[in-house]
Design an enzyme around this catalytic site. Sequence first.
Site, PDB file in Angstrom:
ATOM      1  N   SER A 252     -17.436  59.544 -24.029  1.00 23.02           N
ATOM      2  CA  SER A 252     -17.125  59.656 -22.609  1.00 23.02           C
ATOM      3  C   SER A 252     -16.035  60.678 -22.347  1.00 23.02           C
ATOM      4  O   SER A 252     -15.084  60.825 -23.115  1.00 23.02           O
ATOM      5  CB  SER A 252     -16.730  58.295 -22.026  1.00 23.02           C
ATOM      6  N   LYS A 253     -16.234  61.375 -21.247  1.00 23.47           N
ATOM      7  CA  LYS A 253     -15.305  62.424 -20.838  1.00 23.47           C
ATOM      8  C   LYS A 253     -13.910  61.822 -20.621  1.00 23.47           C
ATOM      9  O   LYS A 253     -12.899  62.425 -20.937  1.00 23.47           O
ATOM     10  CB  LYS A 253     -15.840  63.041 -19.544  1.00 23.47           C
ATOM     11  N   ARG A 254     -13.912  60.598 -20.088  1.00 25.41           N
ATOM     12  CA  ARG A 254     -12.629  59.963 -19.773  1.00 25.41           C
ATOM     13  C   ARG A 254     -11.755  59.780 -21.014  1.00 25.41           C
ATOM     14  O   ARG A 254     -10.542  59.787 -20.951  1.00 25.41           O
ATOM     15  CB  ARG A 254     -12.861  58.623 -19.082  1.00 25.41           C
ATOM     16  N   GLY A 256     -11.695  61.849 -23.377  1.00 25.51           N
ATOM     17  CA  GLY A 256     -11.396  63.159 -23.949  1.00 25.51           C
ATOM     18  C   GLY A 256     -12.487  63.693 -24.861  1.00 25.51           C
ATOM     19  O   GLY A 256     -12.286  64.696 -25.549  1.00 25.51           O
TER      20      GLY A 256
END
Length: 480
Positions: A252-254, A256
Site C-alpha cells: 500500500s502507498k500509505r 510507503g
Amino acid sequence: MSVRTRFAPSPTGFLHLGGLRTALYAYMFAKKNGGTFILRIEDTDREREVEGATERLKYALKLAGLDWDEGPDVGGDYGPYVQTQRRGLYAPYAWKLVESGAAYPCFCTNERLDEERGKAERDGQTFKYDKRCKSVPLNEAKRRIDAGEPYVIRLDMPTEGTIAFDDIHYGHIEVECRQLDDIILMKADGLPTYNFANVVDDHLMEITHVLRGTEFLSSTPKYNFLYKAFGWEKPIYIHLPLVMADSTRKLSKRHGDPTFEDLLNEGYLADAVVNYIALLGWNPGDEREFFTLPELVEAFTLEGLSKSPSIFDKTKLTWMNGEYMRRLSFEDFFARAGKYIEETLPGKDAEYLARLLHGRVDVLSQIPQTIDFLRELPEYDSALYVHKKMKTDEKNSIEALAFALPILEGVSDWTEPAVKDALLMGIANAGRKNGAVLWPLRVALSGLMNTPGGATEIAYLLGKEETTARANKAIARLSD
Ligand code: GLU
C-alpha cells in the site's frame, strides 16, 4: 464470442503495483484470445478523486506498454469511456429497476442514517439500512422528487435465501442475503455509485471477462443480484489474489510501498517491472523467467494464475532489472544513464563514464552513489591497501604510490591511454608488478574496494591535479 476485458481504475491515486498487475492480466488475457482490451475510468466518486490522477494512470499504462484498444483518447464503439461523461445514462437504468420493484427511491436524511449507524455500532452490529423508504408508494415518491426533495435510489435486496456466483478462480461462492445491504445505486448528486456504474458499464460495453483484485470479491454477490434484476448475462469473474508487502500486509502507498511510477523514477526499467509483476501471481508452467510483453501474452493462461497472495520482493525485482540493464545496448544505456551521470558529476566525460558503468549497475538510481567517489574522496579504512594476491600492504603501498607519483606528474597530455602507457611503461622498466602499483593507486584515488574502471580510468576522470593530490594525501595518511 470475442473476448472483451477492461481495466477500470478509479482516479484516486497513482497506478499501484496491484493495479498494474490487474491491468496486465486483463491485457494479456484479451490479447492472448485475439480480443479487445478496454480502459474505463470510474470517476463517479468525486470526493475521492485526486486531481490529475486520470492523466497519470494513462501515462503509466502507456509506459508499461499496455495500449488500450478502446478507451479515453482512442475512443471506440462503446464510449464514452469515462463514467462522468456517461452520467445521463445511468439514471434510466436505475428507474427501470424502480419500476420493476427491484429498487426504490430513499429519502432518509444523513442525520437519520448516522443515528442508525451509531446505534448499530453501539450494539456491535454491522449497519444495514432498514428499508424504511421501501414502503413509500411510488407515486408519492415521484411527487416528493418532483418537489425537489433529495433522494437516492437503493437496490431492494432479498432478506432471505442465498445468492451465489462462480468465480473462475475461487469457485462457487455463496452469500446469505440477510448479510447484504440495500446498496445505493444512484446518489443524491445524480451520479451513480461506483458499484452500479460498474455493472451497467460492464454490460453495455459487453465485457466478457472481469479480472480484478480480490478486494472486490465481496461486492460481487450484489452485482449478481443486479444482473438478475436486469435479466442481463453476467460476465465471467476472475478475482486475483492480493499483492502483499510481506506476509502480514497488503502492498500500500500509505505504508510507503512504491507505485509503478515511483519505481520508474527510481531508475527501474518499465519492461523489467512489467516482467517481474507479471510473474507475481502467475507462472508460465515452466522455468522461464524473462519475458517481453508479447511473450507474456503468448504464454498466458488462466490456469497459471496462483490462488494465494504473492509477496512483492524488491530485491528480486532489482536483480531482474540488473539483467535487463546488462542486456541494453550501450546507446540505450547511455540514453538513460546520461542524466544520472551529469547530475552527479556535471562537466565530466559522461559517455566515458557510461562505458564504465554499462553492465555494472542493477538500477539507474545506483549510479550517483557508484560514481560519487569521483566528486569527493570517501572516508575509508587503510586495511583496503592490504591485498594478498597483489602482495600489497599499508607499508609497501606508500612506496608504490611514491613510485607512481612522479610518473603521473610527468604525463603532459592527460588522456586515459597516456596515463596507462606511462604507468605500465614505468612499472615494466622498474621490474615491478602491475598489481602492486595499480591496486594501491586505485584505493588511493577511490577509497573503495570496487569501482567502475581501474586506476588509470579513474585517474583520467579525476584529472591530473586531483589524481596527484589524492595520491599525495594517501602517502601522508599511510605514513602517519
Ligand atoms: N474502479 C475499481 C477500482 O478502482 C475497479 C473495480 C473493478 O475492476 O471492477 O479499482
